[in-house]
Design an enzyme around this catalytic site. Structure first.
Site, mmCIF file in Angstrom:
data_model
loop_
_atom_site.group_PDB
_atom_site.id
_atom_site.type_symbol
_atom_site.label_atom_id
_atom_site.label_comp_id
_atom_site.label_asym_id
_atom_site.label_seq_id
_atom_site.Cartn_x
_atom_site.Cartn_y
_atom_site.Cartn_z
ATOM 1 N N CYS A 1 11.667 26.891 27.765
ATOM 2 C CA CYS A 1 10.461 27.430 28.407
ATOM 3 C C CYS A 1 10.694 28.776 29.080
ATOM 4 C CB CYS A 1 9.892 26.415 29.394
ATOM 5 S SG CYS A 1 9.393 24.912 28.549
ATOM 6 N N HIS B 1 4.995 30.164 34.056
ATOM 7 C CA HIS B 1 5.085 29.297 32.874
ATOM 8 C C HIS B 1 4.105 28.144 33.063
ATOM 9 C CE1 HIS B 1 6.294 26.671 29.784
ATOM 10 N NE2 HIS B 1 6.914 25.828 30.578
ATOM 11 N N ASN C 1 1.431 22.635 27.606
ATOM 12 C CA ASN C 1 2.694 23.382 27.760
ATOM 13 C C ASN C 1 3.137 23.889 26.382
ATOM 14 O OD1 ASN C 1 5.314 24.236 28.162
ATOM 15 N ND2 ASN C 1 5.960 22.441 29.331
#
Ligand code: COA
Length: 332
Positions: free
Chosen positions: A115, A259, A289
């Protein structure tokens, strides 16, 4: 002459067309819209259809980024693909992207920092550009998670959180004072197994067994509470690093690009740091996500709808599997 920096010349994003709601998932596993919304802020995500590849998702995003940058694809001299959902075990996804763009000799680099991948890629690209090694770098975050999630009760804690998408950026040198001001990268491999996909893996011999498949080790596994706790500690640290290095106050920053892993995490971090909610846009409600693609997707949305304009200052921050965490300060 002022120093050479790395300018974001253009951005683009793309997501698969198929919208998957929380209610859709509740038909495949024991979950509910209420549980997912309360825990993560996610309402929908996009899933690629059967047969779609990560490169297929990436190409429209790249086209949009090239168009904004007024750059021809032939002028790109390096491709960096940040991804955790690689198109194949090897070669890396960047080579498939290169082939699809019609290039056949420029370097193509896969970057595996999960990520935090886009910010790791930004650091690599920034170093290349400031050294004069490459002059037009295509940096993409590409994720196709949905083909490797377990849509069953056993995998529900992870399956509901992730979505597919790509965010792209065209990077080039500038001396006009804009560009990447700083990037800070960190990792802590001690916690690798807290969020990982175990097999197939050459760290195992044999690399995959029937027992692995039966026990679901080919699907991502996460210790959610542990990840949550660490994200809430590391993200503020990373943001502070970007702020103090550049002697910034909250007022100096126009947009914080977090993020998009969990709206609760980002709201908590925002509150801890006194960041006004309107400076921390989110799209996790729509896309879930998307790992390495999350930050460049959000960046592109904000650029295109005017929330992040030329001359504005952005601070980006990510946390993810590895563990990895990172931040960047960028004058757009
Ligand atoms: N639907 C319904 N119930 C679910 C579920 C789902 N999709 N997934 C798990 N549950 C259940 C659990 O089995 C558990 O049940 P139990 O109490 O009977 O054992 C219960 O919900 C609570 O689980 P828990 O894991 O304690 O929930 P939580 O409040 O910690 O929220 C996460 C779970 C995953 C949303 C949260 O831990 C999180 O966001 N972690 C960080 C995730 C992240 O950021 N990952 C990516 C980093 S890049």
């Amino acid at each position: 002459m002022s120093q050479i920096r790395t300018r974001i010349a253009g951005t683009g994003m793309n997501v698969p067309e198929r919208v998957v709601t929380n209610d859709d998932l509740a038909q495949r596993m024991d979950t509910s819209d209420e549980w997912i919304t309360q825990r993560s802020g996610i309402k929908t995500r996009r899933h690629a259809d059967h047969g779609t590849t990560p490169t297929d998702i990436a190409l429209p995003a790249i086209e949009r980024a090239l168009e904004m940058a007024e750059t021809k694809k032939e002028d790109i001299d390096c491709i960096i693909a940040a991804t955790l959902s690689s198109q194949h075990y090897f070669p890396g996804t960047a080579f498939f992207v290169q082939r699809a763009l019609g290039h056949n000799s420029i370097p193509a680099i896969d970057l595996r920092a999960q990520c935090s991948g886009f910010l790791y890629g930004l650091q690599v690209a920034d170093s290349f550009i400031r050294a004069g090694t490459y002059k037009k770098i295509l940096l993409v975050g590409i994720e196709l998670h949905s083909h490797a999630l377990e849509f069953a009760d056993r995998g529900r804690d992870v399956a509901v959180l992730f979505g597919d998408g790509c965010g792209a950026a065209v990077l080039e040198p500038t001396t006009d004072g804009s560009g990447v001001l700083s990037v800070h990268l960190h990792s802590e491999g001690t916690h690798a197994e807290r969020l990982w996909l175990q097999v197939p893996a050459l760290g195992n011999d044999p690399c995959i067994t029937h027992q692995d498949l039966e026990e679901g080790r080919q699907y991502p596994k996460m210790d959610g509470r542990f990840v949550f706790k660490h994200a809430c500690t590391r993200l503020p640290e990373a943001i502070m690093e970007a702020m103090s290095t550049n002697e910034l106050t909250l007022d100096d920053v126009n947009v914080f690009f977090f993020h998009q892993a969990n709206l609760r995490i980002n709201e908590l971090v925002g509150k801890m740091m006194g960041i006004p909610a309107e400076k921390a846009p989110f799209n996790i409600d729509k896309y879930g996500n998307c790992s390495a693609a999350s930050i460049p997707m959000l960046l592109d949305e904000c650029v295109r709808d005017g929330r992040f304009k030329r001359g504005d200052l952005g601070v980006m921050a990510a946390f993810g599997s590895g563990f990895t965490w990172a931040s960047a300060a960028v004058r757009f």
